[in-house]
Write a protein that holds these residues in place. Sequence first.
Motif, short mmCIF file in Angstrom:
data_model
loop_
_atom_site.label_atom_id
_atom_site.label_comp_id
_atom_site.label_asym_id
_atom_site.label_seq_id
_atom_site.Cartn_x
_atom_site.Cartn_y
_atom_site.Cartn_z
N ARG A 82 57.16 -1.89 -0.54
CA ARG A 82 56.85 -0.87 0.48
C ARG A 82 55.45 -0.30 0.34
O ARG A 82 54.91 0.29 1.26
CB ARG A 82 57.87 0.27 0.39
CG ARG A 82 59.24 -0.15 0.83
CD ARG A 82 60.14 1.08 0.92
NE ARG A 82 61.50 0.66 1.21
CZ ARG A 82 62.54 0.91 0.44
NH1 ARG A 82 62.39 1.60 -0.68
NH2 ARG A 82 63.73 0.49 0.78
N ASP A 83 54.86 -0.46 -0.87
CA ASP A 83 53.48 0.02 -1.07
C ASP A 83 52.46 -1.08 -0.82
O ASP A 83 51.30 -0.95 -1.21
CB ASP A 83 53.32 0.53 -2.51
CG ASP A 83 54.24 1.69 -2.79
OD1 ASP A 83 54.42 2.52 -1.87
OD2 ASP A 83 54.79 1.77 -3.90
N ASP A 84 52.92 -2.18 -0.21
CA ASP A 84 52.06 -3.33 0.08
C ASP A 84 51.56 -4.02 -1.19
O ASP A 84 50.53 -4.68 -1.18
CB ASP A 84 50.87 -2.92 0.98
CG ASP A 84 50.28 -4.13 1.71
OD1 ASP A 84 51.05 -4.99 2.17
OD2 ASP A 84 49.04 -4.23 1.80
N GLU A 85 52.27 -3.84 -2.29
CA GLU A 85 51.92 -4.50 -3.57
C GLU A 85 52.68 -5.82 -3.67
O GLU A 85 53.91 -5.85 -3.51
CB GLU A 85 52.35 -3.61 -4.75
CG GLU A 85 51.31 -2.66 -5.23
CD GLU A 85 50.10 -3.37 -5.82
OE1 GLU A 85 50.22 -4.05 -6.85
OE2 GLU A 85 49.01 -3.23 -5.22
#
Length: 160
Positions: A56-59
């Motif tokens: 969800r944190d684009d990691e």
Amino acid sequence: MSEAVFGPDSIRLMELDDLDAVMAIETAAQLTPWTRSHFGDCLKNANYLCQVVVDRDDEPVAFLILSRILDETHVLNVVVAPALQRRGIARLMLEQAMEAARNDAMTVMYLEVRETNTGAQLLYERLGFEVCGVRKNYYRRGDGHENAVLMQCLLSGGHK
Ligand SMILES: CC(C)(COP(=O)(O)OP(=O)(O)OC[C@H]1O[C@@H](n2cnc3c(N)ncnc32)[C@H](O)[C@@H]1OP(=O)(O)O)[C@@H](O)C(=O)NCCC(=O)NCCS
């Protein structure tokens, strides 16, 4: 906190800025990790498709690298962060890649896998891959070498 759920929307193209995270996943999960420059070269190659699955944190938590040449596609690397394995993330990436390859009229997908990597072999068999050869001493392992099992999946009923 709820469990992260990964779906088709979690897949995006890999970017140069992802390479720290990609290298962390690669070194944590692979016996003989690729180098950073190896990934950099893949990103520059127009015949390669480099994808990540992101949280969800684009990691990035996983990645897939394929070559696509004429009607053949070849899985060059697929890795899921150890903490997130066995949640269907590799299956998600590969099923999506196989569907995209079919839509692009590709006829066959190939890959190599270590002879001892029976978990990955089971994953590929469940996706429709079958063994089509062995490459002797293809991988480094400790001071020695290990065979690769070559697997293929026909994508459109084509004959190879
Ligand atoms: C191999 C790898 C990519 C699988 O990723 P994953 O996201 O954990 O795989 P999935 O959750 O999509 O697995 C789908 C199915 O494949 C099979 N499978 C996957 N990993 C398995 C394992 N370690 N042992 C047994 N079966 C396994 C199972 O049938 C699984 O379904 P189930 O969990 O419902 O039983 C991951 O273990 C990994 O990154 N390993 C290190 C790098 C590597 O070996 N890459 C492959 C190089 S060819």
